[in-house]
Write an enzyme that holds these catalytic residues in place. Structure first.
Site, PDB file in Angstrom:
ATOM      1  CE1 TYR A 162      -8.390 -58.447  46.949  1.00 16.96           C
ATOM      2  CE2 TYR A 162      -7.217 -58.648  44.872  1.00 16.96           C
ATOM      3  CZ  TYR A 162      -7.444 -59.065  46.163  1.00 16.96           C
ATOM      4  OH  TYR A 162      -6.716 -60.113  46.667  1.00 16.96           O
ATOM      5  NE  ARG A 173       1.799 -74.672  29.659  1.00 19.02           N
ATOM      6  CZ  ARG A 173       2.223 -74.721  28.387  1.00 19.02           C
ATOM      7  NH1 ARG A 173       1.590 -74.061  27.444  1.00 19.02           N
ATOM      8  NH2 ARG A 173       3.279 -75.435  28.068  1.00 19.02           N
ATOM      9  CG  ASP A 229     -13.281 -57.579  40.186  1.00 12.06           C
ATOM     10  OD1 ASP A 229     -14.106 -58.448  40.504  1.00 12.06           O
ATOM     11  OD2 ASP A 229     -12.192 -57.429  40.768  1.00 12.06           O
TER      12      ASP A 229
HETATM   13  C1  LIG Z   1     -10.239 -61.536  45.827  1.00  8.98           C
HETATM   14  C2  LIG Z   1     -10.493 -60.541  44.785  1.00  8.98           C
HETATM   15  C3  LIG Z   1      -9.709 -60.486  43.616  1.00  8.98           C
HETATM   16  C4  LIG Z   1      -8.485 -61.375  43.412  1.00  8.98           C
HETATM   17  O1  LIG Z   1      -8.820 -62.715  43.293  1.00  8.98           O
HETATM   18  P1  LIG Z   1      -7.871 -63.935  43.783  1.00  8.98           P
HETATM   19  O2  LIG Z   1      -8.701 -65.128  43.481  1.00  8.98           O
HETATM   20  O3  LIG Z   1      -7.598 -63.721  45.229  1.00  8.98           O
HETATM   21  O4  LIG Z   1      -6.617 -63.855  42.980  1.00  8.98           O
HETATM   22  C5  LIG Z   1     -10.044 -59.560  42.652  1.00  8.98           C
HETATM   23  N1  LIG Z   1     -11.098 -58.718  42.819  1.00  8.98           N
HETATM   24  C6  LIG Z   1     -11.867 -58.741  43.920  1.00  8.98           C
HETATM   25  C7  LIG Z   1     -13.009 -57.792  44.031  1.00  8.98           C
HETATM   26  C8  LIG Z   1     -11.594 -59.637  44.939  1.00  8.98           C
HETATM   27  O5  LIG Z   1     -12.355 -59.647  46.034  1.00  8.98           O
END
Ligand SMILES: *Cc1c(COP(=O)(O)O)cnc(C)c1O
Length: 379
Positions: A98, A46, A170
């Site tokens: 998202y 982990r 993001d």
């Molecule tokens: C898919 C997505 C997420 C979340 O990611 P997961 O791998 O599904 O947990 C976050 N931000 C954006 C822009 C996404 O497209």
């Protein structure tokens, strides 16, 4: 080093034991120690795993970062960032992002006393206006999912720096091939590695990249203490995906551009959301901070009803109706009922995400075939 070389060689060192050119999948939970406290840097999986380490090194390299951390999913990576905060702290977040991030913020973290202020981050001044003495984090997504809105990372980084507030971006939609937020002043980059980094729709994983050592130590502590770590097989798959990121992204961009222009000229299609149009509100900023416009776009039909949208959504053959994005195969999605169903309808509509919106993740098939598929479905 140029991108293509960087992506192929990122984090890849031959295995010291065997010379294997590919990092082995270290499918182990623990490591034998010579004596108490005497080990080879690995104690328990982990906390550390060599396959994960190779990937985390690669994550750092592809985002021009000093450090990378891998998580069991994109939302687990987002969750780790929010765990840096304390009750009473405030987060300024985009009002178009998202749906899963919105759900995590509003349905989980609000309950623990963290406050989220949603604003239109396409105007950096809105972010400045939302700052209070309690603001600890700005959460940015650009381009946004699904409206492809663009926020000015450098302008918002200047605001976050002046206010001594963390800025996390993001970067899932752009991928590190098209945009590098740390270079523009962000403190943390987050990726759903499930998408373009994997590229093959076969793994769920998340990533964080950062330059500050203290920040890395805090996030590593959260990763190890909360335990949302990916398995070694998944790390191997992302390592493999990253090797072709540049060739895939080149084709995603080329196909995305062709389809965006084709849709715009179709007599049954209404608005097309794609930041590469010179008259798109985000074009100037996107051209400045991105190296291309990617393979994601959304559109509405002139008949902007849910029935008309449904007909298209269920009539394509090459575009598969599915959530997710960023794989080599094309996907079609209905945000209102699928990826963004967790956002209340009034909230959605207010932010411009209507019931008839259709989102495309344009894959790397032949663009003419993709256009024919859409043409048949739109009719
Ligand atoms: C898919 C997505 C997420 C979340 O990611 P997961 O791998 O599904 O947990 C976050 N931000 C954006 C822009 C996404 O497209």
């Amino acid at each position: 080093m140029k991108l293509a070389t960087k992506f192929i060689h990122a984090g890849a060192e031959p295995d010291p034991g065997t010379g294997a050119i590919m990092t082995p999948i270290f499918q182990t939970s623990t490591y034998v120690q010579e004596a108490p406290g005497k080990n080879k840097g690995y104690e328990y999986a982990r906390s550390q795993n060599p396959t994960r380490k190779a990937l985390e090194d690669a994550y750092a390299i592809i985002e021009n970062a000093k450090y990378g951390l891998a998580f069991g999913s994109g939302v687990a990576a987002t969750d780790a960032v929010i765990k840096l905060l304390n009750p009473g702290d405030e987060v300024i977040a985009a009002n178009d992002m998202y749906g899963g991030s919105y759900r995590l913020f509003s349905k989980v973290w609000e309950r623990y006393g963290i406050k989220f202020i949603y604003t239109d981050t396409t105007n950096a001044m809105n972010v400045k206006a939302a700052l209070t003495n309690n603001t600890k984090l700005i959460w940015l997504e650009t381009p946004t999912n699904p409206l492809m809105n663009i926020s000015d990372i450098a302008a918002i980084a200047a605001i976050s720096k002046a206010a001594n507030v963390l800025l996390c971006v993001d970067n899932t939609f752009a991928s590190p091939y098209l945009q590098n937020p740390l270079d523009l002043g962000a403190d943390i980059v987050m990726h759903s590695a499930t998408k373009y980094l994997s590229g093959h729709s076969d793994v769920i994983q998340g990533a964080l990249m950062m330059n500050d050592k203290e920040l890395r130590e805090k996030l590593y502590f959260i990763q190890k203490s909360c335990g949302a770590v990916p398995g070694p097989m998944d790390c191997f798959l992302i390592l493999r995906g990253i090797k072709t990121l540049h060739v895939r992204m080149k084709q995603h961009c080329e196909n995305g551009e062709k389809i965006a222009h084709w849709l715009r000229n179709h007599n049954k299609v209404g608005k097309v959301y794609w930041p590469g149009f010179t008259d798109n509100a985000g074009y100037a900023v996107a051209s400045k901070q991105m190296h291309g416009f990617g393979g994601m776009l959304s559109f509405e039909l002139k008949d902007n009803s849910i029935e008309a949208a449904n007909k298209v959504l269920s009539s394509t053959h090459l575009f598969s109706l599915a959530e997710s994005l960023g794989g080599v195969e094309s996907l079609i999605n209905h945000p209102a009922s699928m990826t963004h169903a967790s956002i209340p309808r009034e909230e959605r509509i207010k932010n411009g995400l209507g019931d008839g919106l259709i989102r495309l993740s344009v894959g790397i098939e032949d663009a003419d075939d993709l256009i024919e598929d859409l043409n048949n479905a739109i009719g």
